[in-house]
Enzyme design. Structure first.
Site, short mmCIF file in Angstrom:
data_model
loop_
_atom_site.label_atom_id
_atom_site.label_comp_id
_atom_site.label_asym_id
_atom_site.label_seq_id
_atom_site.Cartn_x
_atom_site.Cartn_y
_atom_site.Cartn_z
N ASP A 19 0.86 -1.17 0.00
CA ASP A 19 0.00 0.00 0.00
C ASP A 19 0.91 1.24 0.00
OD1 ASP A 19 -2.40 1.58 0.49
OD2 ASP A 19 -1.63 1.81 2.53
N ASP A 21 -0.03 5.13 0.83
CA ASP A 21 -0.15 6.12 1.93
C ASP A 21 0.10 5.44 3.28
OD1 ASP A 21 -1.13 8.45 0.39
OD2 ASP A 21 -2.95 7.28 0.09
N ARG A 72 -12.25 7.43 -1.64
CA ARG A 72 -12.66 8.71 -1.05
C ARG A 72 -14.15 8.74 -0.67
NH1 ARG A 72 -11.75 13.12 -5.22
NH2 ARG A 72 -9.69 12.15 -5.19
N SER A 147 -6.07 5.72 -3.45
CA SER A 147 -6.03 7.14 -3.81
C SER A 147 -5.97 7.39 -5.32
CB SER A 147 -4.82 7.80 -3.15
OG SER A 147 -4.73 9.15 -3.55
N ASN A 149 -4.86 10.14 -6.24
CA ASN A 149 -3.67 11.00 -6.34
C ASN A 149 -2.38 10.18 -6.33
OD1 ASN A 149 -4.76 13.88 -6.11
ND2 ASN A 149 -5.76 12.90 -4.38
N ASP A 205 -1.15 -0.52 6.28
CA ASP A 205 -1.22 0.17 7.58
C ASP A 205 -2.67 0.36 8.04
OD1 ASP A 205 -1.79 2.02 5.54
OD2 ASP A 205 -1.23 3.70 6.84
O1 LIG Z 1 -8.93 11.10 -2.06
P1 LIG Z 1 -7.93 10.19 -2.68
O2 LIG Z 1 -6.59 10.84 -2.89
O3 LIG Z 1 -8.45 9.53 -3.92
O4 LIG Z 1 -7.63 9.06 -1.62
C1 LIG Z 1 -8.58 8.13 -1.13
C2 LIG Z 1 -8.03 7.46 0.12
O5 LIG Z 1 -6.79 6.86 -0.19
C3 LIG Z 1 -6.23 6.11 0.88
O6 LIG Z 1 -5.00 5.60 0.47
C4 LIG Z 1 -6.04 6.93 2.12
O7 LIG Z 1 -5.70 6.08 3.18
C5 LIG Z 1 -7.33 7.68 2.47
O8 LIG Z 1 -7.07 8.60 3.50
C6 LIG Z 1 -7.85 8.44 1.28
O9 LIG Z 1 -9.03 9.09 1.63
#
Ligand SMILES: O=P(O)(O)OC[C@H]1O[C@@H](O)[C@H](O)[C@@H](O)[C@@H]1O
Length: 247
Positions: A19, A21, A72, A147, A149, A205
């Site tokens: 993973d 983040d 999200r 994510s 991002n 995590d």
């Molecule tokens: O909003 P994003 O960047 O698409 O991420 C979604 C989720 O991605 C996860 O990896 C994080 O642990 C979360 O906190 C986050 O909300």
């Protein structure tokens, strides 16, 4: 040899799926801050309208329980449900900040991207060093993340080429993969690495990630406990818990 390295060889693990983040990058804290900023703004406004006081978002407890590791919008629905609130779903073109799941999700993302710009991406060096050593030994590696991002974060950290395979929030949306705690994202990574789940170790995590690893029947499910979260990772079935990759 460390416990982790022993288990990898005993269980004949051929691939590692990590993973991002909180395991590879120190971006979980930025997510938590962005969640808090958006959620508290909405709770305050809604509380005022209803003549109520809602408990603010807790960056440790609420983050861990309701949003960590999940897509999200799933996280958003989970958290507001914990406060007895149902937010209308809204439409895909809702503006950031509209009081819908889509609008509030976009607002959280704006806050997150601002924080990312201000703080930059810091990596867990122990993870990177360990991954490189395993790659030299011939293990295949993938990065996964809920994510959307993910790619930007990997780019900022200079890590775009470290992993053979990436299955992130963007890929998951395209393929309509279910978010963690469903195992889909890990199963897709294993498929792309051309290994069976039993031949892969996953590193997580978040409780939802550990539960996903167990549901997918992975050969080794490792909890990476950077924030004193051992109990929750154990409860969800982690085979091993490490505090860092240098243990
Ligand atoms: O909003 P994003 O960047 O698409 O991420 C979604 C989720 O991605 C996860 O990896 C994080 O642990 C979360 O906190 C986050 O909300």
């Amino acid at each position: 040899m460390s416990n982790l390295n022993n288990l990898i060889s005993e269980r004949n693990i051929k691939a590692l799926i990590l993973d991002m983040d909180g395991v590879i990058t120190k971006t979980a804290v930025l997510h938590a801050e962005a969640w808090k900023k958006m959620c508290d703004l909405y709770l305050k406004q809604r509380g005022k309208e209803e003549g109520k006081e809602y408990k603010p978002f807790d960056v440790v407890e609420d983050y861990r329980e309701y949003v960590d590791g999940m897509p999200r919008l799933d996280g958003l629905r989970n958290f507001f449900k914990s406060r007895g609130i149902t937010v209308p779903e809204g439409k895909p073109d809702d503006e950031a900040g509209e009081n819908t799941v889509v609008g509030l999700g976009d607002l959280k993302n704006l806050y997150f991207q601002e924080m990312l710009k201000q703080n930059g991406v810091v990596v867990f060096e122990d993870t990177i060093t360990w991954v490189k050593v395993q790659q030299e030994k011939g293990l295949r590696t993938a990065v996964i993340s809920a994510s959307k991002n993910c790619l930007d974060i990997l780019r900022s950290a200079g890590l775009t080429n470290l992993f053979e395979v990436r299955v992130d929030g963007m890929v998951s949306a395209e393929l309509k993969l279910k978010g963690k705690p469903a195992p889909d994202i890990f199963l897709e990574a294993a498929k792309r690495l051309d290994v069976q789940p039993q031949e892969a170790a996953i590193f997580e995590d978040a409780w939802a990630g550990i539960a996903a690893g167990k549901a997918g029947n992975f050969g080794l499910v490792v909890g990476v406990d950077r924030t004193n979260n051992k109990e929750l990772l154990e409860e969800n079935g982690a085979d091993l818990i490490i505090k860092s990759f240098t243990e």
